[in-house]
Design a protein around this motif. Structure first.
Motif, PDB file in Angstrom:
ATOM      1  N   ARG A  48      -0.696  -2.466   2.296  1.00 22.65           N
ATOM      2  CA  ARG A  48      -0.074  -2.331   3.482  1.00 22.65           C
ATOM      3  C   ARG A  48       1.697  -2.506   3.403  1.00 22.65           C
ATOM      4  N   LYS A  49       2.278  -1.802   4.310  1.00 20.69           N
ATOM      5  CA  LYS A  49       3.870  -1.917   4.240  1.00 20.69           C
ATOM      6  C   LYS A  49       4.073  -3.498   4.802  1.00 20.69           C
ATOM      7  N   LEU A  50       4.980  -4.029   4.227  1.00 20.21           N
ATOM      8  CA  LEU A  50       5.648  -5.327   4.546  1.00 20.21           C
ATOM      9  C   LEU A  50       7.198  -5.135   4.921  1.00 20.21           C
ATOM     10  N   VAL A  51       8.076  -5.540   4.100  1.00 15.32           N
ATOM     11  CA  VAL A  51       9.673  -5.064   4.164  1.00 15.32           C
ATOM     12  C   VAL A  51       9.697  -3.567   3.645  1.00 15.32           C
ATOM     13  N   GLY A  52       9.286  -3.670   2.460  1.00 14.49           N
ATOM     14  CA  GLY A  52       9.042  -2.443   1.670  1.00 14.49           C
ATOM     15  C   GLY A  52       7.836  -1.690   1.768  1.00 14.49           C
ATOM     16  N   PRO A  53       7.650  -0.438   1.325  1.00 12.80           N
ATOM     17  CA  PRO A  53       6.270   0.204   1.379  1.00 12.80           C
ATOM     18  C   PRO A  53       5.431  -0.539   0.277  1.00 12.80           C
ATOM     19  N   SER A  54       3.925  -0.072   0.590  1.00 16.13           N
ATOM     20  CA  SER A  54       3.043  -0.716  -0.191  1.00 16.13           C
ATOM     21  C   SER A  54       3.033  -0.176  -1.606  1.00 16.13           C
ATOM     22  N   PHE A  55       2.401  -0.898  -2.609  1.00 17.71           N
ATOM     23  CA  PHE A  55       2.335  -0.258  -3.679  1.00 17.71           C
ATOM     24  C   PHE A  55       1.746   0.698  -3.926  1.00 17.71           C
ATOM     25  N   GLN A  56       0.510   1.134  -2.861  1.00 22.99           N
ATOM     26  CA  GLN A  56      -0.307   2.238  -2.801  1.00 22.99           C
ATOM     27  C   GLN A  56       0.539   3.553  -2.414  1.00 22.99           C
ATOM     28  N   GLN A  57       1.155   3.177  -1.336  1.00 20.78           N
ATOM     29  CA  GLN A  57       2.081   4.105  -0.642  1.00 20.78           C
ATOM     30  C   GLN A  57       3.055   4.864  -1.830  1.00 20.78           C
ATOM     31  N   VAL A  58       3.584   3.777  -2.700  1.00 21.46           N
ATOM     32  CA  VAL A  58       4.555   4.022  -3.505  1.00 21.46           C
ATOM     33  C   VAL A  58       3.688   5.322  -4.646  1.00 21.46           C
ATOM     34  N   ALA A  59       2.579   4.818  -5.250  1.00 24.63           N
ATOM     35  CA  ALA A  59       1.992   5.657  -5.981  1.00 24.63           C
ATOM     36  C   ALA A  59       1.613   6.937  -5.207  1.00 24.63           C
ATOM     37  N   GLU A  60       1.146   6.982  -4.065  1.00 21.19           N
ATOM     38  CA  GLU A  60       0.741   8.280  -3.340  1.00 21.19           C
ATOM     39  C   GLU A  60       2.222   9.199  -3.411  1.00 21.19           C
ATOM     40  N   LYS A  61       3.424   8.532  -3.124  1.00 19.80           N
ATOM     41  CA  LYS A  61       4.501   9.512  -3.087  1.00 19.80           C
ATOM     42  C   LYS A  61       4.797   9.989  -4.323  1.00 19.80           C
ATOM     43  N   TYR A  62       4.641   9.281  -5.538  1.00 24.10           N
ATOM     44  CA  TYR A  62       5.193   9.681  -6.693  1.00 24.10           C
ATOM     45  C   TYR A  62       3.971  10.485  -7.721  1.00 24.10           C
ATOM     46  N   LYS A  63       2.863  10.449  -6.850  1.00 26.59           N
ATOM     47  CA  LYS A  63       1.935  11.184  -7.750  1.00 26.59           C
ATOM     48  C   LYS A  63       2.068  12.575  -8.338  1.00 26.59           C
ATOM     49  N   MET A  95      14.799  -8.981 -14.904  1.00 22.59           N
ATOM     50  CA  MET A  95      13.522  -8.565 -15.247  1.00 22.59           C
ATOM     51  C   MET A  95      13.492  -7.864 -16.455  1.00 22.59           C
ATOM     52  N   SER A  96      12.630  -8.023 -17.494  1.00 14.87           N
ATOM     53  CA  SER A  96      12.726  -7.217 -18.813  1.00 14.87           C
ATOM     54  C   SER A  96      12.556  -5.888 -18.692  1.00 14.87           C
ATOM     55  N   ASP A  97      12.961  -5.064 -19.614  1.00 13.20           N
ATOM     56  CA  ASP A  97      12.571  -3.689 -19.179  1.00 13.20           C
ATOM     57  C   ASP A  97      11.108  -3.281 -19.303  1.00 13.20           C
ATOM     58  N   ALA A  98      10.420  -4.142 -20.249  1.00 21.24           N
ATOM     59  CA  ALA A  98       9.006  -4.168 -20.624  1.00 21.24           C
ATOM     60  C   ALA A  98       8.112  -4.458 -19.511  1.00 21.24           C
ATOM     61  N   ASP A  99       8.630  -5.835 -18.890  1.00 19.91           N
ATOM     62  CA  ASP A  99       7.966  -6.061 -17.592  1.00 19.91           C
ATOM     63  C   ASP A  99       8.056  -5.221 -16.551  1.00 19.91           C
ATOM     64  N   ILE A 100       9.283  -4.498 -16.272  1.00 18.20           N
ATOM     65  CA  ILE A 100       9.401  -3.692 -15.327  1.00 18.20           C
ATOM     66  C   ILE A 100       8.571  -2.463 -15.452  1.00 18.20           C
ATOM     67  N   ARG A 101       8.385  -2.002 -16.884  1.00 18.05           N
ATOM     68  CA  ARG A 101       7.707  -0.626 -16.914  1.00 18.05           C
ATOM     69  C   ARG A 101       6.211  -1.188 -16.850  1.00 18.05           C
ATOM     70  N   THR A 102       5.712  -2.320 -17.264  1.00 18.31           N
ATOM     71  CA  THR A 102       4.489  -2.692 -16.774  1.00 18.31           C
ATOM     72  C   THR A 102       3.920  -2.583 -15.458  1.00 18.31           C
ATOM     73  N   VAL A 103       4.850  -3.164 -14.634  1.00 20.22           N
ATOM     74  CA  VAL A 103       4.683  -3.075 -13.064  1.00 20.22           C
ATOM     75  C   VAL A 103       4.647  -1.892 -12.506  1.00 20.22           C
ATOM     76  N   VAL A 104       5.861  -1.074 -12.897  1.00 18.65           N
ATOM     77  CA  VAL A 104       5.813   0.612 -12.475  1.00 18.65           C
ATOM     78  C   VAL A 104       4.579   1.320 -12.976  1.00 18.65           C
ATOM     79  N   ASP A 105       4.132   1.160 -14.339  1.00 19.01           N
ATOM     80  CA  ASP A 105       2.806   1.835 -14.611  1.00 19.01           C
ATOM     81  C   ASP A 105       1.735   1.439 -13.588  1.00 19.01           C
ATOM     82  N   TRP A 106       1.652  -0.045 -13.368  1.00 19.71           N
ATOM     83  CA  TRP A 106       0.520  -0.624 -12.589  1.00 19.71           C
ATOM     84  C   TRP A 106       0.548   0.364 -11.182  1.00 19.71           C
TER      85      TRP A 106
END
Length: 114
Positions: A48-63, A95-106
């Motif tokens: 669900r949207k809070l201040v920013g979009p939900s993570f699921q909204q981000v996934a849908e937008k960039y699918k 944030m380390s680049d590896a952690d950022i990439r892990t979050v983005v991939d998730w």
């Protein structure tokens, strides 16, 4: 007696390994754990949207967008605004680049909770 001791050790090792797997199955995905530990959940929720979009909204937008992992990683690191509205996303330079990439991939696989 040695055979019995070997069987007991092997059985104990199997029990420990199975317990470890059961715990891992209950643990949240690494991307979610990293997001939680870096204050991402203060502005984003999974579904669900809070201040920013939900993570699921981000996934849908960039699918299907092959450039999404790199552009979203840059957005997390440097911050930005305008894509989801006027409220800016703060930078996360610590944030380390590896952690950022892990979050983005998730996020891009739909931010699953398991």
């Amino acid at each position: 007696m040695r055979l019995f001791a070997s069987v007991v050790r092997a059985s104990l090792g199997l029990v420990v390994a199975l317990a470890s797997l059961a715990h891992a199955a209950d643990a949240p995905p690494r991307g979610l754990a990293i997001a939680r530990s870096n204050a991402c959940m203060g502005c984003h929720a999974v579904d669900r949207k809070l201040v920013g979009p939900s993570f699921q909204q981000v996934a849908e937008k960039y699918k299907g967008n092959a450039g999404a992992p790199a552009s979203l990683a840059k957005k997390v690191k440097d911050g930005g605004s305008g894509v989801w509205g006027a409220i800016p996303m703060p930078a996360h330079p610590a944030m380390s680049d590896a952690d950022i990439r892990t979050v983005v991939d998730w996020v891009l696989v739909g931010a699953p909770s398991k």
